[in-house]
Design a protein around this motif. Structure first.
Motif, PDB file in Angstrom:
ATOM      1  N   ARG A   1       0.845  -1.193   0.000  1.00 18.34           N
ATOM      2  CA  ARG A   1       0.000   0.000   0.000  1.00 18.34           C
ATOM      3  C   ARG A   1       0.881   1.244   0.000  1.00 18.34           C
ATOM      4  O   ARG A   1       1.903   1.301   0.680  1.00 18.34           O
TER       5      ARG A   1
ATOM      6  N   ASP B   1      -2.996   5.594  -1.291  1.00 19.22           N
ATOM      7  CA  ASP B   1      -4.148   4.705  -1.155  1.00 19.22           C
ATOM      8  C   ASP B   1      -5.151   5.213  -0.133  1.00 19.22           C
ATOM      9  O   ASP B   1      -6.354   4.957  -0.247  1.00 19.22           O
TER      10      ASP B   1
ATOM     11  N   THR C   1      -8.654   5.082  -1.919  1.00 20.55           N
ATOM     12  CA  THR C   1      -9.411   3.830  -1.751  1.00 20.55           C
ATOM     13  C   THR C   1     -10.214   3.753  -0.453  1.00 20.55           C
ATOM     14  O   THR C   1     -11.021   2.830  -0.307  1.00 20.55           O
TER      15      THR C   1
END
Length: 314
Positions: free
Chosen positions: A110, A114, A118
């Motif tokens: 990650r 992110d 996300t």
């Protein structure tokens, strides 16, 4: 790489990948140190956390109760088959441990981006709720502060425990850098409302000094600031310049006054020195090594320099 109850304490193994890949907590006394290191790196891979030097050191400290030095870690990485350092000439902990073969099921690491790209609003609401009241432990080493906070978040929130540690670590960094949920106080992470950043913001809005004791004098006006800096820089012959990071200490030593940027509505010194109120006598320069320098374009008249010194001593 989930959280422990105390800073640097044993991590939980309840994360979604930790238990599947690594099983129960390592019994370090029954394993050679090289095997513990490989185990720890595999766990970080499966939790999608880049095994950089500080994170690996913290995780091993959590497991073993001993902080391995960077020469010890370098030696282990160099001598253990199946694992390597991404830079054999790394200095201190500025490195990443790399497995020759990623573990089965590895889904990639990650990144800090992110957290913004996300993570949905419901997760951020949960993060904000957890962080608002504080309560996480202090890091034994401030280099571990993001890891300790991310670990604590997974301990107190089932929602965050279900996420890979690498993503929670990205959320933690974003909470500090972009979301305004966490700030700093004496080097540690604290809820933003308790932080030095929040204090500076409020003081900048109200024109109050920051970190100035009631019995200390401080520079209060633009005229006083310009005069003080002219005298200070004129004494730095022949360059007429000083590193910005040294200005406050020099003013304190020579004038027995504090310089607080929040008095002038700014939260950082470089922004204050770039303010148009500084006039045309100064220029703020950035060197190749990212240091800021403040330069006086021309020295003031000798009699004016003397007068400024006399004024400051009155």
């Amino acid at each position: 790489a989930g959280g422990g109850a105390e800073a640097g304490g044993p991590p939980s193994t309840q994360g979604p990948h930790m238990a599947d890949e690594c099983g129960q907590k390592v019994e370090a006394i029954d394993m050679p140190i090289s095997s513990v290191v490989v185990w720890a790196v595999r766990c970080l891979y499966m939790d999608q956390a880049v095994p950089r030097g500080p994170l690996l050191q913290w995780f091993l400290y959590s497991l073993l109760g001993v902080k391995l030095s960077h020469p010890q870690m370098r030696a282990i990485l160099a001598e253990t088959p199946g694992i390597r350092c991404d830079s054999p000439s790394f200095k201190k902990l500025n490195f990443k441990a790399v497995l020759d073969e990623p573990p089965p099921g590895f889904q990639g690491f990650r990144s800090d981006e992110d957290a913004a790209e996300t993570v949905d609003s419901a997760v951020w609401e949960e993060v904000a709720r957890c962080l608002a009241g504080g309560g996480w432990p202090k890091a034994d080493d401030i280099a571990y502060r993001h890891y300790v906070l991310a670990s604590w978040l997974q301990d107190v929130s089932p929602t965050l425990q279900a996420l890979p540690f690498g993503l929670v670590l990205s959320i933690t960094r974003a909470s500090v850098l972009t979301m305004g949920l966490v700030g700093h106080r004496a080097g540690q992470l604290v809820p933003y409302a308790w932080s030095e950043e929040c204090e500076r913001r409020i003081n900048a809005c109200t024109g109050q000094p920051t970190a100035v004791a009631p019995d200390e004098q401080y520079i209060k006006t633009w005229d006083e600031l310009r005069s003080t800096l002219r005298w200070l820089l004129a004494a730095q012959a022949p360059g007429l310049a000083m590193e910005v990071s040294k200005l406050k200490a020099s003013i304190r030593a020579q004038f027995r006054k504090e310089l607080s940027e929040t008095v002038f509505g700014h939260r950082c010194l470089s922004k204050l020195l770039a303010d148009p109120h500084m006039g045309n006598d100064f220029v703020l320069e950035m060197k190749l090594d990212s240091r800021y320098m403040l330069r006086l374009l021309k020295p003031p008249a000798a009699e004016r320099v003397t007068l400024s010194l006399e004024e400051q001593l009155q």
